[in-house]
Design an enzyme around this catalytic site. Structure first.
Site, PDB file in Angstrom:
ATOM      1  N   GLU A  59     -10.288  12.991  56.476  1.00  0.00           N
ATOM      2  CA  GLU A  59     -10.098  11.185  56.321  1.00  0.00           C
ATOM      3  C   GLU A  59      -9.138  10.912  54.648  1.00  0.00           C
ATOM      4  OE1 GLU A  59     -13.990  10.351  54.823  1.00  0.00           O
ATOM      5  OE2 GLU A  59     -15.468  11.194  56.662  1.00  0.00           O
ATOM      6  N   GLU A 113     -17.729  14.226  61.932  1.00  0.00           N
ATOM      7  CA  GLU A 113     -18.558  14.284  60.787  1.00  0.00           C
ATOM      8  C   GLU A 113     -19.555  13.026  61.710  1.00  0.00           C
ATOM      9  OE1 GLU A 113     -17.441  13.779  56.976  1.00  0.00           O
ATOM     10  OE2 GLU A 113     -16.398  15.537  56.709  1.00  0.00           O
TER      11      GLU A 113
HETATM   12  C1  FCB Z   1     -17.237  12.156  54.423  1.00  0.00           C
HETATM   13  C2  FCB Z   1     -16.772  13.229  53.634  1.00  0.00           C
HETATM   14  C3  FCB Z   1     -17.364  14.492  53.557  1.00  0.00           C
HETATM   15  C4  FCB Z   1     -19.166  13.817  52.812  1.00  0.00           C
HETATM   16  C5  FCB Z   1     -19.861  12.759  53.862  1.00  0.00           C
HETATM   17  C6  FCB Z   1     -20.759  12.451  53.301  1.00  0.00           C
HETATM   18  O1  FCB Z   1     -16.069  11.108  53.771  1.00  0.00           O
HETATM   19  O2  FCB Z   1     -15.806  14.104  54.611  1.00  0.00           O
HETATM   20  O3  FCB Z   1     -17.308  15.255  52.828  1.00  0.00           O
HETATM   21  O4  FCB Z   1     -19.143  13.068  51.483  1.00  0.00           O
HETATM   22  O5  FCB Z   1     -18.637  11.599  53.268  1.00  0.00           O
END
Ligand code: FCB
Length: 452
Positions: free
Chosen positions: A170, A354
């Site tokens: 990210e 994620e």
């Molecule tokens: C993302 C991050 C991860 C966690 C989630 C909730 O942006 O990559 O580390 O904090 O959000």
């Protein structure tokens, strides 16, 4: 198009797993010769993290990793995405290698493989070595080479055993939270710095891909967070506002990697703070990658707002129940983002690296914990994902965020994303009902999604 059998069955070989990151779970950040990172400094600065929480202990994964791998195995996970702490491998960020740090990740990778779990390491999940921050961190053009050298050290040691590498996690959040808004480490709030940090993050990604190609034979990619933007109305002003936010959050990172330039809206957003970069930088950034990692949590609904710095756009909160981080559950956004990638960026192979949600959980009772909202979030997003694959999106795997409740950056331990509960007083792990559901989904390669 992927061929799929029964309703909700995923393509053969679809990779089911969970994700974590080093600073959020490991604890012992300075153990065995590791150097301090920017998150260690940030968390130890009063007022930066809720309740004064730090990653000093976190989930104590640095010492409990064997039990955590066993737990993954019990849950039936096929893959595990984690991050390597740069500070453990190179305590000063460059130069001297700390053998104990490399050993830790080697043992973890070997243990995962022994348990039949595929390791998916990310080389940078926000924990820049403090010694490099002292030299300007992501603002210093040399950071691209520091990162590539670090990537070579790690990839060389784990070559052959790790088949899927990610460079950065990210970059948008790093540049926006770390350099524009100051809510994340290193806590700068500067319109001039943000585009510079973003650019050097992308250069570092490209340089690491290049370094990996010199020795690695497997796959390497980049992880971005995508937040599809929808205009709050069909007025021209709201449409333009949504496009600006889309350019800033999403296209700022994908366009240079896939199309060789930045979206034109960025110049308008940053004005005199928008730098001109040489073509050679775009050649570096545009190194071909093998996959894209997508982190998806929510969408944005956007309206024009003259007073909102610096994008002249404001997010409009939807009148629906939101998670504890205030995020709307919008599974369709995941399908929309994937369709957009398919149509605008040549349908690259994708892993969902994620996806998950923080909800207030009831206490553990009788060895479990009922978390229907998280289970519902998971089920609805996986159904949407299945639909996107049926529409031809090339998705190869899904990693739920997160395996464990953990240190959620500036929220500290106050937001729980885990499918496994962690009692931060005793560090005991307890799988939640969502973990049991996820195990059933994995066991049937998606078929359990047909249940209510
Ligand atoms: C993302 C991050 C991860 C966690 C989630 C909730 O942006 O990559 O580390 O904090 O959000």
């Amino acid at each position: 198009m992927a061929r799929m059998g029964a309703a909700f069955e995923f393509p053969p070989g679809f990779l089911w797993g969970s994700a974590t990151s080093a600073y959020q779970i490991e604890g012992s950040p300075l153990a065995d010769g590791a150097g301090a990172g920017i998150w260690h400094r940030f968390a130890h600065t009063p007022g930066m993290v809720a309740d004064g929480d730090t990653g000093d202990v976190a989930c104590d994964h640095y010492r409990r990793w064997r039990d955590d791998v066993k737990l993954m195995r019990e849950l039936g996970l096929r893959a595990y995405r984690f991050s390597v702490a740069w500070t453990r491998v190179l305590p000063e960020g460059r130069g001297r290698v700390n053998a104990a740090g490399l050993d830790f990740y080697e043992r973890l990778v070997d243990c995962l493989l022994e348990h039949g779990i595929e390791p998916l390491p990310t080389l940078y999940h926000w924990d820049l070595p403090a010694a490099l921050d002292d030299r300007g961190g992501w603002l210093n053009p040399d950071v691209a080479h520091w990162f590539a050298d670090y990537a070579s050290v790690v990839c060389r040691r784990l070559a052959g055993r790790v088949k899927t590498w990610a460079t950065l996690n990210e970059p948008w959040v790093v540049a926006d939270g770390g350099y524009l808004r100051g809510t994340l480490a290193p806590g700068h709030r500067n319109r001039f710095e943000a585009p510079i940090a973003a650019h050097h993050l992308l250069r570092a990604h490209g340089a690491a891909v290049q370094a990996y190609r010199a020795e690695g034979r497997h796959a390497i990619g980049l992880v971005v967070n995508l937040e599809p933007q929808y205009p709050a109305s069909d007025s021209d002003a709201d449409l333009a506002a949504a496009r600006r936010v889309d350019a800033y959050v999403n296209r700022q990172y994908l366009d240079p990697v896939f199309h060789g330039h930045y979206p034109p809206e960025l110049h308008a957003i940053f004005g005199d703070a928008w730098p001109a970069w040489p073509q050679a930088d775009f050649d570096l950034i545009g190194q071909p990658i093998d996959f894209l990692g997508i982190n998806y949590y929510t969408r944005g609904v956007t309206r024009h707002d003259d007073g909102a710095w610096p994008l002249q756009a404001t997010a409009v909160r939807q009148p629906v129940p939101c998670s504890e981080t205030g995020w709307e559950a919008y599974p369709r956004g995941l399908a929309d983002a994937l369709a957009w990638l398919r149509d605008e960026y040549g349908n690259p192979p994708v892993y969902i690296t994620e996806n998950g949600s923080a909800f207030h959980d009831p206490p553990v009772r009788d060895g479990t914990l009922d978390d229907p909202l998280r289970a519902d979030y998971l089920r609805r997003h996986l159904r949407a994902l299945h639909g996107a694959i049926a529409q031809g999106c090339d998705v190869r795997g899904y990693m739920v965020w997160s395996l464990l409740d953990n240190f959620e950056w500036s929220f500290g331990f106050s937001r729980r994303f885990g499918i496994v509960h962690v009692d931060f007083a005793t560090l005991q792990r307890t799988p939640k009902a969502s973990a049991r559901l996820y195990s059933r989904i994995i066991a049937g390669n998606g078929r359990a999604l047909a249940e209510d």
